[in-house]
Design an enzyme around this catalytic site. Structure first.
Site, mmCIF file in Angstrom:
data_model
loop_
_atom_site.group_PDB
_atom_site.id
_atom_site.type_symbol
_atom_site.label_atom_id
_atom_site.label_comp_id
_atom_site.label_asym_id
_atom_site.label_seq_id
_atom_site.Cartn_x
_atom_site.Cartn_y
_atom_site.Cartn_z
ATOM 1 N N LYS A 177 0.861 -1.189 0.000
ATOM 2 C CA LYS A 177 0.000 0.000 0.000
ATOM 3 C C LYS A 177 0.897 1.238 0.000
ATOM 4 C CE LYS A 177 -1.645 3.046 2.466
ATOM 5 N NZ LYS A 177 -1.758 4.186 1.541
ATOM 6 N N GLY A 228 7.299 5.508 7.604
ATOM 7 C CA GLY A 228 6.408 6.662 7.693
ATOM 8 C C GLY A 228 6.699 7.443 8.960
ATOM 9 N N GLU A 250 10.451 1.922 10.027
ATOM 10 C CA GLU A 250 11.442 2.978 9.770
ATOM 11 C C GLU A 250 10.701 4.297 9.863
ATOM 12 O OE1 GLU A 250 14.421 2.290 9.803
ATOM 13 O OE2 GLU A 250 14.442 0.155 9.317
ATOM 14 N N CYS A 284 14.142 11.432 5.427
ATOM 15 C CA CYS A 284 14.108 11.104 6.857
ATOM 16 C C CYS A 284 15.467 11.314 7.496
ATOM 17 C CB CYS A 284 13.641 9.669 7.051
ATOM 18 S SG CYS A 284 14.613 8.497 6.111
ATOM 19 N N GLN A 331 1.698 18.990 4.024
ATOM 20 C CA GLN A 331 3.089 19.171 4.457
ATOM 21 C C GLN A 331 3.503 20.634 4.315
ATOM 22 O OE1 GLN A 331 4.995 16.687 5.807
ATOM 23 N NE2 GLN A 331 6.512 18.265 6.223
ATOM 24 N N GLU A 383 10.262 16.901 14.420
ATOM 25 C CA GLU A 383 10.665 16.776 13.018
ATOM 26 C C GLU A 383 9.824 17.725 12.163
ATOM 27 O OE1 GLU A 383 9.361 13.196 10.939
ATOM 28 O OE2 GLU A 383 11.313 13.032 9.973
HETATM 29 P P1 NDP Z 1 2.675 8.792 7.277
HETATM 30 O O1 NDP Z 1 3.020 8.102 8.536
HETATM 31 O O2 NDP Z 1 1.615 9.812 7.305
HETATM 32 O O3 NDP Z 1 2.219 7.740 6.143
HETATM 33 C C1 NDP Z 1 3.046 6.667 5.760
HETATM 34 C C2 NDP Z 1 2.183 5.563 5.192
HETATM 35 O O4 NDP Z 1 1.370 5.044 6.247
HETATM 36 C C3 NDP Z 1 1.226 6.014 4.093
HETATM 37 O O5 NDP Z 1 1.103 4.991 3.126
HETATM 38 C C4 NDP Z 1 -0.083 6.177 4.853
HETATM 39 O O6 NDP Z 1 -1.233 6.034 4.042
HETATM 40 C C5 NDP Z 1 0.004 5.034 5.834
HETATM 41 N N1 NDP Z 1 -0.821 5.171 7.033
HETATM 42 C C6 NDP Z 1 -1.381 6.278 7.565
HETATM 43 N N2 NDP Z 1 -2.055 5.965 8.696
HETATM 44 C C7 NDP Z 1 -1.914 4.628 8.881
HETATM 45 C C8 NDP Z 1 -2.372 3.700 9.865
HETATM 46 N N3 NDP Z 1 -3.095 4.081 10.914
HETATM 47 N N4 NDP Z 1 -2.050 2.395 9.730
HETATM 48 C C9 NDP Z 1 -1.288 1.984 8.693
HETATM 49 N N5 NDP Z 1 -0.836 2.817 7.727
HETATM 50 C C10 NDP Z 1 -1.131 4.118 7.822
HETATM 51 O O7 NDP Z 1 4.058 9.379 6.726
HETATM 52 P P2 NDP Z 1 4.301 10.304 5.472
HETATM 53 O O8 NDP Z 1 3.795 9.635 4.245
HETATM 54 O O9 NDP Z 1 3.829 11.681 5.786
HETATM 55 O O10 NDP Z 1 5.913 10.277 5.393
HETATM 56 C C11 NDP Z 1 6.722 11.127 6.112
HETATM 57 C C12 NDP Z 1 7.326 10.427 7.313
HETATM 58 O O11 NDP Z 1 8.030 9.256 6.912
HETATM 59 C C13 NDP Z 1 8.353 11.289 8.017
HETATM 60 O O12 NDP Z 1 8.167 11.239 9.413
HETATM 61 C C14 NDP Z 1 9.677 10.647 7.640
HETATM 62 O O13 NDP Z 1 10.690 10.902 8.557
HETATM 63 C C15 NDP Z 1 9.303 9.211 7.549
HETATM 64 N N6 NDP Z 1 10.270 8.471 6.733
HETATM 65 C C16 NDP Z 1 11.157 7.631 7.373
HETATM 66 C C17 NDP Z 1 12.137 6.957 6.654
HETATM 67 C C18 NDP Z 1 13.082 6.020 7.342
HETATM 68 O O14 NDP Z 1 13.688 5.188 6.659
HETATM 69 N N7 NDP Z 1 13.274 6.089 8.654
HETATM 70 C C19 NDP Z 1 12.261 7.121 5.192
HETATM 71 C C20 NDP Z 1 11.267 8.004 4.626
HETATM 72 C C21 NDP Z 1 10.313 8.658 5.396
HETATM 73 P P3 NDP Z 1 -1.964 7.323 3.425
HETATM 74 O O15 NDP Z 1 -0.998 7.938 2.475
HETATM 75 O O16 NDP Z 1 -3.161 6.775 2.783
HETATM 76 O O17 NDP Z 1 -2.264 8.211 4.586
#
Ligand code: NDP
Length: 484
Positions: A177, A228, A250, A284, A331, A383
């Site tokens: 997803k 995320g 992550e 990230c 964002q 962050e």
């Molecule tokens: P989000 O946490 O908002 O979303 C990440 C994914 O999770 C999306 O596909 C989202 O779907 C899905 N999601 C949202 N809510 C839920 C839930 N309750 N249960 C399961 N899945 C869910 O993150 P962002 O997309 O805004 O990404 C930014 C974040 O990711 C930053 O904090 C960044 O630091 C982190 N990141 C970390 C990395 C690492 O390797 N440590 C690398 C890259 C990013 P939908 O889009 O439909 O909401």
């Protein structure tokens, strides 16, 4: 004028492309007047069917000939390289990173498939003598099972690629997803897998709200690999605890770069600017805190502010753009609020802090620098995930390391110094999962482990050979040869 057309995306379930029940639309953050994609969101029933298909496909995929599996992964990598220009363009239009970055990310996705094509053939176990006469012991690594894969918007193809390639290499089936903000590149990847004949049900793709899909996927998966935000990570960890689904998370960062008084200043300024502002600060591992020695503080602030102001912010497809727009409207709003509250806290705005006018109506934000900040300010605790960095002045190495570690996050951390002893003290005492010496905090390689300590990460690391710990389960077999 371009020939860019509207991208239409569907769900991929049990080897078939399917419409869902509601629509999802995406717009170009470089030009909000351009719609990029129209997608069908999977219904809860669709998601359940995708999970069922992955479970059904698992036994045959586990037993799939290993050379054929390696060939299949290598072919995906080859095709990604062949099509990197068109996939990169689509990615740049939907996410807003510059075209070279988007093409580079697509090539990185290809490299991950090539790497894991090799790993298919390198999944060694162990053979042990036994304490019992006539026995021996074999330790093998088996697929973990059906892997729920949830990815964010900032690396729309590399992230799905390094998770999928590893999952498939070790014999798992997958339900992916991608982020609702940028699904196109992930769909292109799955189209490729379909085209080259990955068996039906082995890879499935569902689109739509993560809060709905996440629960269904977690409840039925054997393992969840998630990238995320930290708060979302916490929610998925809680949900996974109920079903005891194995997790790899992550998450976010608030990464520091220490600049010591003895640093090579040309290098320090260059890695600082790269870490903080390239890719619009949406990595990230991007740098959000500059922790700078007293003696070089003023020079560093002046020179890094000059770098920030010199960046050309613009449309992701323009040849001279160095920094594209913020990827999503939420964002963008969050970044502006972050800047306003930093000002209200008393931080000095040295560069940026405002929207940028460009030739199109986009989400353009100037690279932003604050100085005269303290590590206990909210600015330095949360962050931003945007092109926003803050300078904190320190007296010596001990204070610098203590400030760097005084943070809820522990993903990446860097130091600029010409003193080997200082570099080693930092390397060994930093609590971050990845440390960089005289290199930007961002910019990772795919053959080594990626990840941080909680709450920046949880569970086994990903990428490189380290990912075997997550994508496989160990089995220990005691064999009594005496009776055979
Ligand atoms: P989000 O946490 O908002 O979303 C990440 C994914 O999770 C999306 O596909 C989202 O779907 C899905 N999601 C949202 N809510 C839920 C839930 N309750 N249960 C399961 N899945 C869910 O993150 P962002 O997309 O805004 O990404 C930014 C974040 O990711 C930053 O904090 C960044 O630091 C982190 N990141 C970390 C990395 C690492 O390797 N440590 C690398 C890259 C990013 P939908 O889009 O439909 O909401």
């Amino acid at each position: 004028m371009t020939n860019d057309t509207l991208f239409i995306g569907q769900n991929y379930i049990d080897g078939a492309w399917r419409d869902g029940d509601t629509l999802l639309e995406t717009f170009n953050p470089s030009d909000l007047d351009e719609q990029v994609g129209r997608y069908s969101k999977a219904s809860p029933a669709d998601i359940e069917q995708a999970m069922d298909a992955a479970h059904r496909a698992l036994p045959a995929w586990r037993g799939y000939n290993m050379q054929a599996r390696a060939d299949l992964l290598r072919k995906v990598g080859d095709l990604l390289i062949e099509r990197s220009a068109s996939i990169g363009r689509l990615l740049a239009r939907e996410e807003g990173k510059t075209l070279p970055d988007a093409i580079g990310e697509t090539i990185r996705a290809a490299q991950c498939f090539h790497f894991y094509a090799g790993e298919v053939l390198r999944n060694p176990g162990q053979w042990h003598d036994s304490m019992r006469d006539g026995h021996n012991i074999i330790v093998s690594h088996e697929p973990v099972g059906v892997v729920a894969t949830i990815t964010p918007w900032n690396f729309p193809i590399a992230l799905p690629a390094w998770k999928l390639a590893a999952a498939l290499a070790y014999g798992n089936s997958v339900v992916l997803k991608p982020s609702s903000f940028v699904p196109a590149a992930a769909i292109m990847l799955v189209r490729l897998l379909d085209e080259i004949g990955v068996p039906k049900g082995v890879v499935n793709l569902v689109l739509g709200d993560g809060r709905i899909a996440g629960d269904i996927m977690i409840d039925s998966a054997d393992a969840l690999t998630f990238t995320g935000g930290t708060e979302t990570g916490r929610a998925v960890l809680q949900r996974s605890a109920l079903s005891m689904t194995k997790v790899q998370l992550e998450l976010g960062g608030k990464n520091p770069l220490i600049v010591l008084d003895d640093a090579d200043m040309d290098l320090a300024v260059s890695i600082a600017a790269n870490g903080a502002w390239i890719q619009t600060g949406q990595r990230c591992t991007g740098t959000e805190r500059f922790i700078v020695g007293d003696k070089v503080h003023d020079e560093f602030v002046e020179r890094v502010a000059k770098e920030a102001k010199a960046y050309r912010v613009g449309h992701a497809l323009d040849a001279d753009t160095q920094i594209g727009p913020v990827a999503t409207a939420p964002q963008f709003r969050a970044n502006l609020e972050f800047i306003a509250s930093a000002k209200a806290e008393g931080a000095d705005l040295i560069a940026g802090g405002c929207e940028v006018e460009c030739r199109t109506r986009g989400l353009y934000l100037a690279p932003t620098l604050f100085a005269n900040t303290r590590n206990d300010m909210q600015l330095n605790r949360h962050e931003s995930f945007g092109p926003i960095a803050a300078v904190i002045k320190v007296q010596d190495l001990d204070e610098a390391i203590s400030v760097a570690n005084d943070c809820d996050f522990a993903l990446s951390a860097g130091i600029a110094t010409q003193n080997l002893r200082a570099a080693e003290q930092f390397r060994s005492s930093s609590k971050a999962g990845m440390v960089m010496v005289n290199a930007p905090t961002a910019g990772l390689e795919y053959h080594v482990p990626l990840g941080g300590r909680a709450p920046s990460g949880f569970g086994p690391r990903e990428t490189g050979t380290a990912s075997a710990a997550f994508f496989t389960e160990m089995k220990t077999a005691y064999i009594n040869h005496g009776v055979i």
